[in-house]
Design a protein around this motif. Sequence first.
Motif, PDB file in Angstrom:
ATOM      1  N   LYS A 108       6.503   2.842   1.387  1.00 50.90           N
ATOM      2  CA  LYS A 108       5.918   3.145   0.077  1.00 50.90           C
ATOM      3  C   LYS A 108       5.744   1.876  -0.758  1.00 50.90           C
ATOM      4  N   ILE A 109       6.700   0.955  -0.667  1.00 53.52           N
ATOM      5  CA  ILE A 109       6.584  -0.303  -1.415  1.00 53.52           C
ATOM      6  C   ILE A 109       5.439  -1.133  -0.853  1.00 53.52           C
ATOM      7  N   GLU A 110       5.318  -1.180   0.454  1.00 52.63           N
ATOM      8  CA  GLU A 110       4.227  -1.943   1.066  1.00 52.63           C
ATOM      9  C   GLU A 110       2.863  -1.344   0.736  1.00 52.63           C
ATOM     10  N   LEU A 111       2.792  -0.035   0.543  1.00 53.81           N
ATOM     11  CA  LEU A 111       1.523   0.611   0.208  1.00 53.81           C
ATOM     12  C   LEU A 111       1.019   0.252  -1.190  1.00 53.81           C
ATOM     13  N   VAL A 112       1.894  -0.291  -2.051  1.00 49.11           N
ATOM     14  CA  VAL A 112       1.467  -0.762  -3.381  1.00 49.11           C
ATOM     15  C   VAL A 112       1.498  -2.291  -3.436  1.00 49.11           C
ATOM     16  N   ASP A 113       1.370  -2.919  -2.245  1.00 56.65           N
ATOM     17  CA  ASP A 113       1.298  -4.379  -2.101  1.00 56.65           C
ATOM     18  C   ASP A 113       2.587  -5.114  -2.443  1.00 56.65           C
ATOM     19  N   GLY A 114       3.726  -4.449  -2.319  1.00 58.77           N
ATOM     20  CA  GLY A 114       5.019  -5.100  -2.481  1.00 58.77           C
ATOM     21  C   GLY A 114       5.672  -5.292  -1.131  1.00 58.77           C
ATOM     22  N   PHE A 115       6.739  -6.050  -1.108  1.00 53.13           N
ATOM     23  CA  PHE A 115       7.503  -6.266   0.116  1.00 53.13           C
ATOM     24  C   PHE A 115       8.970  -6.093  -0.207  1.00 53.13           C
TER      25      PHE A 115
END
Length: 193
Positions: A74-81
Amino acid sequence: ATIPITTQILEDGVTLVGYINGRLVYMLKIREELEILSGNGITPDLKGIRSYAGIQTQTFTTDAITSIGNAIAKIELVDGFADGIAMNPADFWAMATHRASANTTLDAQSYTNGPSAFVWGLPAVRSNAITAGVSLVGNYGMGATLFDRSQSGVRVFEQHGTYAAENKVLLRAEERVALAVNRPDYFVNTAVA
């Protein structure tokens, strides 16, 4: 954080420094951790990460490992890591012992080395400041900023209740910090049980 001490300890510099550096600073850091994760935002408390609108949620799916993996996605889907996980110690050890018991090839060496402090390659920080049954998966480096406005300081108060009669003084450790949560969507409240 506050602690009462006797005036005898106050006069013993070496003991006092050890007391402050050991117990009082520890108490202050425990409070800071609680405020950062779950503070309610009512003065003088910080508004903790978990109190912000926009925090994502992940329901329990199969087991804690799968739930945490889904939160990372979910974090990666909003461009976070994702770069860390805050977990209650009970949840961490339940997950670690479940993983160990499922591996039938473990030997005595496995138990003496201890479990990995990483989950999906991310450091798992054990903290009583987070509720059992929930972990906070996040991109802590980019999602929030802690501003240290004033280093920890200690003050001594002699006029406190009946302390004069009891030959005591009160030590208070205090720091001023502020927390900005720039990207609440970089954090996921994750059900792990």
